[in-house]
Write a protein that holds these residues in place. Sequence first.
Motif, PDB file in Angstrom:
ATOM      1  N   GLY A 293      -9.354  19.729  23.052  1.00 29.71           N
ATOM      2  CA  GLY A 293     -10.449  19.255  22.215  1.00 29.71           C
ATOM      3  C   GLY A 293      -9.979  18.541  20.961  1.00 29.71           C
ATOM      4  O   GLY A 293      -8.991  18.953  20.339  1.00 29.71           O
ATOM      5  N   ILE A 294     -10.664  17.470  20.593  1.00 28.29           N
ATOM      6  CA  ILE A 294     -10.396  16.726  19.359  1.00 28.29           C
ATOM      7  C   ILE A 294     -11.664  16.810  18.525  1.00 28.29           C
ATOM      8  O   ILE A 294     -12.712  16.283  18.914  1.00 28.29           O
ATOM      9  N   PHE A 295     -11.582  17.474  17.375  1.00 30.05           N
ATOM     10  CA  PHE A 295     -12.767  17.767  16.568  1.00 30.05           C
ATOM     11  C   PHE A 295     -12.616  17.162  15.176  1.00 30.05           C
ATOM     12  O   PHE A 295     -11.612  17.375  14.504  1.00 30.05           O
ATOM     13  N   GLU A 296     -13.637  16.434  14.772  1.00 32.04           N
ATOM     14  CA  GLU A 296     -13.672  15.839  13.431  1.00 32.04           C
ATOM     15  C   GLU A 296     -14.797  16.471  12.633  1.00 32.04           C
ATOM     16  O   GLU A 296     -15.971  16.385  13.003  1.00 32.04           O
ATOM     17  N   SER A 297     -14.412  17.131  11.542  1.00 34.05           N
ATOM     18  CA  SER A 297     -15.391  17.747  10.653  1.00 34.05           C
ATOM     19  C   SER A 297     -14.966  17.431   9.223  1.00 34.05           C
ATOM     20  O   SER A 297     -13.931  17.925   8.761  1.00 34.05           O
ATOM     21  N   PRO A 298     -15.717  16.601   8.513  1.00 31.11           N
ATOM     22  CA  PRO A 298     -15.293  16.143   7.187  1.00 31.11           C
ATOM     23  C   PRO A 298     -14.962  17.291   6.244  1.00 31.11           C
ATOM     24  O   PRO A 298     -15.568  18.367   6.314  1.00 31.11           O
ATOM     25  N   THR A 299     -13.963  17.061   5.396  1.00 31.12           N
ATOM     26  CA  THR A 299     -13.588  18.057   4.408  1.00 31.12           C
ATOM     27  C   THR A 299     -14.792  18.407   3.539  1.00 31.12           C
ATOM     28  O   THR A 299     -15.521  17.534   3.090  1.00 31.12           O
ATOM     29  N   GLY A 300     -14.978  19.698   3.329  1.00 29.69           N
ATOM     30  CA  GLY A 300     -16.140  20.157   2.574  1.00 29.69           C
ATOM     31  C   GLY A 300     -17.231  20.712   3.460  1.00 29.69           C
ATOM     32  O   GLY A 300     -18.226  21.243   2.975  1.00 29.69           O
ATOM     33  N   THR A 301     -17.035  20.620   4.779  1.00 28.04           N
ATOM     34  CA  THR A 301     -18.045  21.127   5.715  1.00 28.04           C
ATOM     35  C   THR A 301     -17.703  22.527   6.228  1.00 28.04           C
ATOM     36  O   THR A 301     -18.338  23.012   7.160  1.00 28.04           O
ATOM     37  N   GLY A 302     -16.704  23.169   5.630  1.00 24.20           N
ATOM     38  CA  GLY A 302     -16.352  24.526   6.048  1.00 24.20           C
ATOM     39  C   GLY A 302     -15.600  24.565   7.361  1.00 24.20           C
ATOM     40  O   GLY A 302     -15.771  25.479   8.160  1.00 24.20           O
TER      41      GLY A 302
END
Length: 845
Positions: A35-44
């Motif tokens: 899996g490749i997951f992108e979650s912007p910094t600050g989103t926990g």
Amino acid sequence: MEDSTRDFHHPFHPYDIQSQLMTAIYDCISDGKVGIFESPTGTGKSLSLICSTLSWLRDEQKIALDRQASVEESNEEPAWILEQARKQKTEQLLHRRLELESRLAKIREKESRLRLQYEKGEPLRKRAKVNHGNSASELRDEDQFVLDDYESETEAKASTAVRADRDGLSAASLDLMRKLGEPCGPAKDDPDLETADELKIFFCSRTHSQLTQFINELRRVRIPEILGFQDGKECLAGNLQQESNIRHLPLGSRRNLCINPSVANAGNTAAVNERCLDLQQSSTPQKKKCSFLPTKQNEVLVSEFRDHTLARIRDIEDLGALGKKIGICPYYASRASIKPSEIVTLPYQLLLQKSAREALGISLEGHVVVIDEAHNLMDAITNIHSITITQSQLHRCRTQLRYYLQKFRNKLKGKNRVYVTQTVRLIDSISDCLDRLVSQSSSVEVLVTVGDMMSGKGVDQINLYKLVRYLAESKLARKVEGYNEYVARQALSGQGNPMDTTPVLTHIQGFLQALMNPATEGRFFFERDETSYPSIKYLLLDPTFHFKEVVEDARAVVLAGGTMSPMSDYAQHLFRYVATERLKTWSCGHIVPKDNLFVRSVSRTQDGVDLDFSFTKRNSVPLINGLGCCLVQLAATVPDGLVVFFPSYAYLDQVSEHWQQTRSGSENIWTRLEKRKIVFKESKGASSIEDTLQQYSKVIDEGKGAILLSVIGGKMSEGINFSDRLGRGVAVVGLPFPNLHSAQWKAKLDYIEQSTMDRGGSSAEGKAASRDFYENACMRAVNQSIGRAIRHQRDFASILLLDRRYSTSRIANKLPGWIKQGFDESKVVASFPEIIQGLQAFFDA
């Protein structure tokens, strides 16, 4: 369990996107995917990773327990007998785990009661006496540096010797490690006594500071134990908020964990490794050996270290302190904690190198691998498996070999004489190749072949495979460097002039290994500049092979980061062998409302000058002046902190110097900037980063505005948070495309083009793939810099992309989803005055 009812045991009420991320990660692991997951910094992101992976781990442990405890049903047996048999089998399976949990619970209770005394006080036992000298090789007899007779030509013996050399442990220590469940070769103990290899999560990040942040988040989480453990954990009642029942182990290198001053003070990582292994050689006098090394005599200390390590969630510094208190080496003793642990944290180098995994006894088979900050994973793999040697290192190595041969030439016999002579010839041949390149080439970077480096007299007859095997098995590097260190210390005692003993043969040995790599995997380059010695660099072009074993061994692999876009690179250049149905990609928006983000691309200055910072146009005086005027207006409009990212240090210096020397009206642009905000500028030296950040923050805290001129890919663009007032505005100047004319980038792009065609693609498809890779490398750096601004739900900021190319769909589509959401499509080509008006309205709202 349905997604809507799944409890991830998040310590807070999660946002919707956090719940979605945790569900996606859980499903990815359950399905055994990559899996490749992108979650912007600050989103926990960190807490989401922890809660989803550990929730899956607990659920899987329950499933495994039920599966192992199942009994074959029979129509002839009553149901209550079958149930009793299942219960009895379950109790047997839980017995060992309960025993460990009971010990850990008692330790947690004791440490909670005596924490201050334990952390700051002296250990109960007398500390082992430590030699505080500068070297374990002091006062040795010179004959200890003579090479042992070498007659081996078999791969099996060499492989065994290399492995033993890597670990550097005595037979007694290896025997102890086997008993504690370490994979150190064929087990000699009762299999029933061996520690079970618990299903676990390997969590990897780039630096120990990032891992420490992750561990702090891990301490917040309470994951329930699997069924049947509640009664055994009653002693923790009332202390659940402070302590966790997760068995966690942080791993590090010798340099991070060594507690022997004579080794830890050796300097760089290579020197620490060599000094540690040197202390463990059979030729080392007993009184000089490391007293912290695990042995049969201190077996109880290893067990105590293991139980204390797993009893609480500790970081790498805690592990070193624990080793000192107990009196046992934390680097070697931590291996006994690997199998019973449930989550292991470690830096990139220890996971991505097969030799490092083997040295630590790490098996990834059947476990889950999570890599955080994975936006630079391919670069990390490339850097780990690339190596550079300088002319200075070659000369120094040749000098050290000469000193060694002058002393021991007559004692070298048989194969030793042959292989040492071959080593000298090969080093001379590489050095001569460098000399020729320096005299014949005016370029700063030239492609070099293995044939060029092996053109010396008789070198073409050398069997590289056998020579490299000999160097590893014979410990020639350690003997040579040990003897030169011995001579240098004698010189410091008044017996001559000291000589440079920086370990170099070990480093060159790694370079010789690269000479045997497949030609398609990497290339060699001659490099030189005004500030360093001429050098030859081996550059890995294809990271696929070196990560493939991780993917194939692991049950599932999760790559996570705040700026993983563009994601196509991972599928095409890291996971191209992974079936499409096994590859999963996921990206989410930011937690901030859309109205908290102002994003515009700026194509022209107020005077109508095109903002085009391409290589051929960026030196235009009108363009540089126009950029300065834009920043002056932005500085007057954006409150508090404004961070401006330039494509390179060289261009930042060029532009800054021009602004300070060239007047625009009655005063220069630099002065006009300083009238709006206090100006800070990032320098290339890492030592000034902290001071610059502190001063920048102080000015803003005092209510004054500040502008920070930084560099994409520099220290300020990664790992630094410009939240709230520190970054109300982020401006990106140009696009930081790598130098397309450099030999290294030509080789990379040619490789991608050719490999695309080798897989059946057309020439046009190959060129398109190489172009896409080139653009993605640029945009990944841009996206990382942009992500410095928005750090939490109530934050707000403006993002200005100062180059007309950002308004093209090809570049805009490579921006993160949450940035594209902030784009006002109707105003992509807005004039600069309109953008300033929009900014004023944004901050006034």
